[in-house]
Design a protein around this motif. Structure first.
Motif, PDB file in Angstrom:
ATOM      1  N   PRO A   1     -17.421  20.788   6.690  1.00  0.00           N
ATOM      2  CA  PRO A   1     -18.290  21.189   7.801  1.00  0.00           C
ATOM      3  C   PRO A   1     -17.754  20.622   9.114  1.00  0.00           C
ATOM      4  O   PRO A   1     -17.070  19.592   9.133  1.00  0.00           O
ATOM      5  CB  PRO A   1     -19.637  20.549   7.461  1.00  0.00           C
ATOM      6  CG  PRO A   1     -19.528  20.049   6.082  1.00  0.00           C
ATOM      7  CD  PRO A   1     -18.096  19.961   5.727  1.00  0.00           C
ATOM      8  N   LEU A   2     -18.083  21.283  10.209  1.00  0.00           N
ATOM      9  CA  LEU A   2     -17.568  20.876  11.516  1.00  0.00           C
ATOM     10  C   LEU A   2     -17.924  19.437  11.865  1.00  0.00           C
ATOM     11  O   LEU A   2     -17.148  18.741  12.501  1.00  0.00           O
ATOM     12  CB  LEU A   2     -18.097  21.817  12.599  1.00  0.00           C
ATOM     13  CG  LEU A   2     -17.515  23.220  12.583  1.00  0.00           C
ATOM     14  CD1 LEU A   2     -18.160  24.084  13.648  1.00  0.00           C
ATOM     15  CD2 LEU A   2     -16.014  23.184  12.770  1.00  0.00           C
ATOM     16  N   GLU A   3     -19.090  18.979  11.431  1.00  0.00           N
ATOM     17  CA  GLU A   3     -19.496  17.622  11.776  1.00  0.00           C
ATOM     18  C   GLU A   3     -18.573  16.560  11.167  1.00  0.00           C
ATOM     19  O   GLU A   3     -18.507  15.441  11.659  1.00  0.00           O
ATOM     20  CB  GLU A   3     -20.935  17.362  11.321  1.00  0.00           C
ATOM     21  CG  GLU A   3     -21.117  17.458   9.809  1.00  0.00           C
ATOM     22  CD  GLU A   3     -22.550  17.619   9.394  1.00  0.00           C
ATOM     23  OE1 GLU A   3     -22.960  16.937   8.442  1.00  0.00           O
ATOM     24  OE2 GLU A   3     -23.252  18.443  10.023  1.00  0.00           O
ATOM     25  N   PHE A   4     -17.847  16.910  10.125  1.00  0.00           N
ATOM     26  CA  PHE A   4     -16.942  15.955   9.501  1.00  0.00           C
ATOM     27  C   PHE A   4     -15.513  16.036  10.044  1.00  0.00           C
ATOM     28  O   PHE A   4     -14.707  15.155   9.768  1.00  0.00           O
ATOM     29  CB  PHE A   4     -16.922  16.140   7.978  1.00  0.00           C
ATOM     30  CG  PHE A   4     -18.153  15.594   7.310  1.00  0.00           C
ATOM     31  CD1 PHE A   4     -18.214  14.265   6.941  1.00  0.00           C
ATOM     32  CD2 PHE A   4     -19.254  16.392   7.082  1.00  0.00           C
ATOM     33  CE1 PHE A   4     -19.337  13.757   6.341  1.00  0.00           C
ATOM     34  CE2 PHE A   4     -20.383  15.894   6.492  1.00  0.00           C
ATOM     35  CZ  PHE A   4     -20.432  14.563   6.117  1.00  0.00           C
ATOM     36  N   ILE A   5     -15.171  17.091  10.786  1.00  0.00           N
ATOM     37  CA  ILE A   5     -13.809  17.184  11.321  1.00  0.00           C
ATOM     38  C   ILE A   5     -13.792  17.278  12.835  1.00  0.00           C
ATOM     39  O   ILE A   5     -12.741  17.408  13.438  1.00  0.00           O
ATOM     40  CB  ILE A   5     -13.040  18.393  10.735  1.00  0.00           C
ATOM     41  CG1 ILE A   5     -13.768  19.715  11.004  1.00  0.00           C
ATOM     42  CG2 ILE A   5     -12.766  18.198   9.278  1.00  0.00           C
ATOM     43  CD1 ILE A   5     -12.964  20.933  10.622  1.00  0.00           C
ATOM     44  N   GLN A   6     -14.947  17.197  13.453  1.00  0.00           N
ATOM     45  CA  GLN A   6     -15.046  17.357  14.899  1.00  0.00           C
ATOM     46  C   GLN A   6     -14.224  16.294  15.624  1.00  0.00           C
ATOM     47  O   GLN A   6     -14.405  15.105  15.436  1.00  0.00           O
ATOM     48  CB  GLN A   6     -16.506  17.243  15.311  1.00  0.00           C
ATOM     49  CG  GLN A   6     -16.813  17.869  16.623  1.00  0.00           C
ATOM     50  CD  GLN A   6     -18.311  18.021  16.820  1.00  0.00           C
ATOM     51  OE1 GLN A   6     -19.088  17.398  16.142  1.00  0.00           O
ATOM     52  NE2 GLN A   6     -18.686  18.867  17.753  1.00  0.00           N
ATOM     53  N   GLY A   7     -13.288  16.735  16.428  1.00  0.00           N
ATOM     54  CA  GLY A   7     -12.481  15.833  17.234  1.00  0.00           C
ATOM     55  C   GLY A   7     -11.403  15.090  16.469  1.00  0.00           C
ATOM     56  O   GLY A   7     -10.697  14.277  17.027  1.00  0.00           O
ATOM     57  N   ARG A   8     -11.236  15.352  15.208  1.00  0.00           N
ATOM     58  CA  ARG A   8     -10.241  14.634  14.410  1.00  0.00           C
ATOM     59  C   ARG A   8      -9.070  15.577  14.155  1.00  0.00           C
ATOM     60  O   ARG A   8      -9.248  16.674  13.642  1.00  0.00           O
ATOM     61  CB  ARG A   8     -10.842  14.169  13.098  1.00  0.00           C
ATOM     62  CG  ARG A   8     -12.056  13.297  13.329  1.00  0.00           C
ATOM     63  CD  ARG A   8     -12.288  12.443  12.118  1.00  0.00           C
ATOM     64  NE  ARG A   8     -13.460  11.627  12.266  1.00  0.00           N
ATOM     65  CZ  ARG A   8     -13.455  10.387  12.700  1.00  0.00           C
ATOM     66  NH1 ARG A   8     -12.336   9.821  13.051  1.00  0.00           N
ATOM     67  NH2 ARG A   8     -14.559   9.696  12.786  1.00  0.00           N
ATOM     68  N   ARG A   9      -7.872  15.111  14.473  1.00  0.00           N
ATOM     69  CA  ARG A   9      -6.716  16.001  14.340  1.00  0.00           C
ATOM     70  C   ARG A   9      -5.668  15.512  13.353  1.00  0.00           C
ATOM     71  O   ARG A   9      -4.974  16.304  12.777  1.00  0.00           O
ATOM     72  CB  ARG A   9      -6.096  16.208  15.724  1.00  0.00           C
ATOM     73  CG  ARG A   9      -7.025  16.979  16.630  1.00  0.00           C
ATOM     74  CD  ARG A   9      -6.258  17.650  17.737  1.00  0.00           C
ATOM     75  NE  ARG A   9      -7.103  18.598  18.428  1.00  0.00           N
ATOM     76  CZ  ARG A   9      -7.804  18.326  19.495  1.00  0.00           C
ATOM     77  NH1 ARG A   9      -7.757  17.131  20.026  1.00  0.00           N
ATOM     78  NH2 ARG A   9      -8.554  19.246  20.057  1.00  0.00           N
ATOM     79  N   SER A  10      -5.545  14.210  13.175  1.00  0.00           N
ATOM     80  CA  SER A  10      -4.478  13.731  12.294  1.00  0.00           C
ATOM     81  C   SER A  10      -4.848  13.988  10.831  1.00  0.00           C
ATOM     82  O   SER A  10      -6.009  14.058  10.461  1.00  0.00           O
ATOM     83  CB  SER A  10      -4.219  12.239  12.513  1.00  0.00           C
ATOM     84  OG  SER A  10      -5.255  11.469  11.964  1.00  0.00           O
ATOM     85  N   THR A  11      -3.838  14.144  10.031  1.00  0.00           N
ATOM     86  CA  THR A  11      -4.031  14.424   8.615  1.00  0.00           C
ATOM     87  C   THR A  11      -4.769  13.294   7.918  1.00  0.00           C
ATOM     88  O   THR A  11      -5.656  13.534   7.100  1.00  0.00           O
ATOM     89  CB  THR A  11      -2.664  14.662   7.947  1.00  0.00           C
ATOM     90  OG1 THR A  11      -2.008  15.723   8.639  1.00  0.00           O
ATOM     91  CG2 THR A  11      -2.819  15.024   6.497  1.00  0.00           C
ATOM     92  N   SER A  12      -4.431  12.062   8.256  1.00  0.00           N
ATOM     93  CA  SER A  12      -5.106  10.931   7.605  1.00  0.00           C
ATOM     94  C   SER A  12      -6.586  10.907   7.966  1.00  0.00           C
ATOM     95  O   SER A  12      -7.431  10.609   7.116  1.00  0.00           O
ATOM     96  CB  SER A  12      -4.434   9.611   7.991  1.00  0.00           C
ATOM     97  OG  SER A  12      -4.522   9.391   9.384  1.00  0.00           O
ATOM     98  N   ASP A  13      -6.936  11.254   9.210  1.00  0.00           N
ATOM     99  CA  ASP A  13      -8.343  11.333   9.603  1.00  0.00           C
ATOM    100  C   ASP A  13      -9.057  12.437   8.837  1.00  0.00           C
ATOM    101  O   ASP A  13     -10.205  12.280   8.416  1.00  0.00           O
ATOM    102  CB  ASP A  13      -8.472  11.581  11.106  1.00  0.00           C
ATOM    103  CG  ASP A  13      -8.201  10.344  11.931  1.00  0.00           C
ATOM    104  OD1 ASP A  13      -8.216   9.233  11.357  1.00  0.00           O
ATOM    105  OD2 ASP A  13      -7.962  10.482  13.145  1.00  0.00           O
ATOM    106  N   GLN A  14      -8.384  13.565   8.656  1.00  0.00           N
ATOM    107  CA  GLN A  14      -8.986  14.670   7.913  1.00  0.00           C
ATOM    108  C   GLN A  14      -9.222  14.288   6.462  1.00  0.00           C
ATOM    109  O   GLN A  14     -10.276  14.596   5.894  1.00  0.00           O
ATOM    110  CB  GLN A  14      -8.095  15.907   7.994  1.00  0.00           C
ATOM    111  CG  GLN A  14      -8.055  16.513   9.373  1.00  0.00           C
ATOM    112  CD  GLN A  14      -7.010  17.608   9.479  1.00  0.00           C
ATOM    113  OE1 GLN A  14      -6.448  18.037   8.482  1.00  0.00           O
ATOM    114  NE2 GLN A  14      -6.758  18.053  10.699  1.00  0.00           N
ATOM    115  N   LEU A  15      -8.269  13.607   5.859  1.00  0.00           N
ATOM    116  CA  LEU A  15      -8.447  13.171   4.475  1.00  0.00           C
ATOM    117  C   LEU A  15      -9.584  12.162   4.372  1.00  0.00           C
ATOM    118  O   LEU A  15     -10.394  12.207   3.434  1.00  0.00           O
ATOM    119  CB  LEU A  15      -7.151  12.568   3.932  1.00  0.00           C
ATOM    120  CG  LEU A  15      -6.032  13.554   3.649  1.00  0.00           C
ATOM    121  CD1 LEU A  15      -4.757  12.821   3.244  1.00  0.00           C
ATOM    122  CD2 LEU A  15      -6.441  14.534   2.568  1.00  0.00           C
ATOM    123  N   ASN A  16      -9.663  11.263   5.335  1.00  0.00           N
ATOM    124  CA  ASN A  16     -10.734  10.272   5.346  1.00  0.00           C
ATOM    125  C   ASN A  16     -12.091  10.962   5.478  1.00  0.00           C
ATOM    126  O   ASN A  16     -13.049  10.602   4.784  1.00  0.00           O
ATOM    127  CB  ASN A  16     -10.523   9.281   6.494  1.00  0.00           C
ATOM    128  CG  ASN A  16     -11.455   8.112   6.415  1.00  0.00           C
ATOM    129  OD1 ASN A  16     -11.853   7.689   5.345  1.00  0.00           O
ATOM    130  ND2 ASN A  16     -11.814   7.585   7.570  1.00  0.00           N
TER     131      ASN A  16
END
Length: 185
Positions: free
Chosen positions: A51-66
């Protein structure tokens, strides 16, 4: 002059070895390129599931995995909460043998579950004949402000879920309230 042909032969071997090394490097680069493309594709599909609330403003792969891990943990907590609510409803529906025996001995057909929630307390009760207005009257006597109510009919039995606002949970005696609700006609 006898040394010269040996050098030529060595060069040819070196050129052949060099060509083989170049081919291995090229193959390695291609394999690595395919691996990176596959990983990028997998990250994109993972990102599309969040969902957007979990990826909003996050671009790096490690942030996305987290954030994917956080989302999975969030879903697991939701499953646990819903399982608990389902189990409570199963208890309230009167399907168990023990609850039928207890009803016949006590003549009591009401079941009550009281638990804390974000706004105060949540009361889930199952009734055969007790009107909802009687329950609301009891709750107002206890100083509880009912915020919402959901009612369902399961096997001819009404199941009500009420949320009531409580300023201080320590001031509410859950056991006393439960006993009072169970004694309603």
């Amino acid at each position: 002059m006898a040394d010269f042909p040996e050098k030529g032969r060595k060069r040819r071997k070196e050129v052949r070895v060099g060509n083989e090394e170049n081919m291995e490097k090229i193959m390695h680069r291609e394999v690595e390129k395919q691996r990176r493309q596959e990983m990028a594709s997998l990250y994109a599909s993972l990102r599309s599931l969040l969902p957007l609330e979990f990826i909003q403003g996050r671009r790096s792969t490690s942030d996305q995995l987290n954030e994917a891990v956080n989302y999975i943990n969030h879903l697991q907590r939701n499953i646990k909460d819903m399982s608990s609510k389902r189990d409570d409803l199963m208890l309230l529906s009167g399907q168990s043998f023990e609850s039928r025996n207890e009803q016949s001995r006590n003549g009591n057909s009401n079941h009550v579950v009281i638990r804390p929630c974000l706004v105060g307390i949540e009361i889930v009760f199952s009734v055969m004949q007790t009107p909802l207005s009687s329950v609301l009257h009891v709750l107002s006597e206890y100083g509880l402000c009912v915020l919402g109510c959901i009612s369902s009919n399961v096997n001819g039995r009404l199941i009500h879920t009420l949320q009531a606002e409580v300023n201080d949970l320590a001031l509410v005696d859950f056991a006393d309230l439960k006993i009072y609700l169970l004694r309603l006609p």
